[in-house]
Design an enzyme around this catalytic site. Structure first.
Site, PDB file in Angstrom:
ATOM      1  CB  CYS A 103      -0.934   0.008   1.211  1.00 37.43           C
ATOM      2  SG  CYS A 103      -1.953   1.504   1.323  1.00 37.43           S
ATOM      3  CG  ASN A 208      -5.009  -5.380  -7.738  1.00 36.97           C
ATOM      4  OD1 ASN A 208      -4.446  -4.710  -6.889  1.00 36.97           O
ATOM      5  ND2 ASN A 208      -6.229  -5.096  -8.140  1.00 36.97           N
ATOM      6  NE  ARG A 233      -7.737   2.262  -9.124  1.00 37.30           N
ATOM      7  CZ  ARG A 233      -6.849   2.729  -9.990  1.00 37.30           C
ATOM      8  NH1 ARG A 233      -6.733   4.029 -10.174  1.00 37.30           N
ATOM      9  NH2 ARG A 233      -6.073   1.902 -10.664  1.00 37.30           N
TER      10      ARG A 233
END
Length: 349
Positions: A103, A208, A233
């Protein structure tokens, strides 16, 4: 399909998006179908070790939203934090423990976890902290352990070396976002590097990045040969994105033509989504079941769902200013929102 030892109904996984994938929104997405597994937003082990109750809201309904994975963030500096957090998490029935190793959010990086674990390799070729996290989770987790990461901190090829060591640690599968930490969400996901990682490992790989419909899903699968695909998203604006991809999977497998879906939601669909979400919140704990959260949830979901409709910016601006639960319900479920679109010289959908 099987992802390691885990049976999934489809090869589509809901991404763990912080401040987005609330229990109510996860439920809305699951109600549309097509989701193989959901992953909770990241839970910081240091915080849970100190105050376990802080994790409860994110875990609410997790035992009904299955198959499920719980994602944690850890710096690897204090194994006892991980042990204490996992002792608490073990009281919940979920299927996979996922480690966040990529992240790029500032607060995650500041904690030493997420993308901070890849920065070590960028600086001095070390993944000691990342390995500490994985090994401690493997030791204390009551369920199989997976890892979600990126290609590297700045160099896209770092993962080619890192992933071999991760496989040796015994993780169940690896989810790979096709960008570096420093890229954040700029540029495009690198399918070629994901493909190379897939070729050199024996564990399953979840691809991803930049998947938002059947065509982009197929591109990810074809170009990387990944075992499953994670979507984040795209689900914000379309809770049915998993269902639509899954429907096309079934159609193509039968030799039928690809199903073409409308570019935008109509008002009936938007209102149906919002009512389902609102009803779920009303049956949740007091942490979520408050007017304050309901207003915030209705605002953000409506803004996401109308995005792309010609003239939506004007309506978005109006919605963003409404702070009262009754006022926002009257606006969304009444004629006013449609009139505002019409006044913007937009054809009613």
């Amino acid at each position: 399909m099987k992802l390691g030892s885990i049976d999934l109904p489809t090869d589509l996984i809901l991404a763990p998006m912080m401040d987005t994938m609330t229990p109510s929104f996860r439920n809305l997405i699951m109600q549309q179908g097509g989701v193989g597994m959901i992953v909770t937003p990241m839970i910081f082990v240091q915080q849970v070790a100190a105050a376990p109750k802080t994790a409860i809201p994110h875990l609410e309904h997790i035992e009904k939203q299955k198959p499920s994975s719980v994602q944690i963030v850890a710096s690897g500096r204090n194994p006892d934090h991980i042990k204490k957090a996992l002792d608490f998490l073990s009281s919940y029935n979920f299927d996979v423990l996922d480690i966040n190793g990529g992240c790029p959010a500032p607060h995650t990086m500041k904690s030493g976890g997420g993308g901070g674990l890849l920065r070590d390799f960028h600086r001095d070729k070390s993944i000691t902290r990342l390995q500490n996290v994985v090994e401690t989770c493997m030791k204390y987790s009551h369920v199989p352990v997976s890892l979600k990461t990126r290609l590297g901190y700045e160099n896209e090829t770092d993962i080619l070396e890192i992933s071999k060591k991760l496989e040796d640690s015994g993780i169940l599968f690896l989810t790979l976002h096709g960008r570096t930490v420093s890229q954040k969400y700029r540029g495009t996901a690198n399918h070629e590097i994901i493909r190379q990682v897939k070729e050199q490992l024996n564990i399953p790989i979840v691809g991803n990045g930049d998947v938002y419909d059947y065509q982009s899903y197929k591109k990810m699968k074809d170009q990387t040969n990944c075992d499953a695909v994670m979507i984040g998203r795209a689900a914000m604006s379309d809770p049915a994105v998993f269902s639509k991809i899954w429907q096309n999977q079934q159609a193509i497998s039968k030799g039928e033509d690809e199903i073409m879906f409308p570019d935008y939601h109509d008002f009936d669909t938007i209102r149906q989504y919002l009512r389902m979400d609102d009803e779920f919140i009303s049956n949740s704990s007091r942490f979520w079941n408050t007017d304050r959260f309901k207003v915030a949830e209705l605002r953000r979901l409506t803004i996401w769902f109308i995005k792309g409709i010609p003239g939506y910016k004007r309506v978005r601006e109006k919605i963003s200013k409404i702070m009262d639960i009754n006022e926002i319900r009257d606006y969304i479920y009444g004629q006013a929102i449609e009139d505002d679109f019409k006044q913007g010289q937009i054809t009613h959908l």
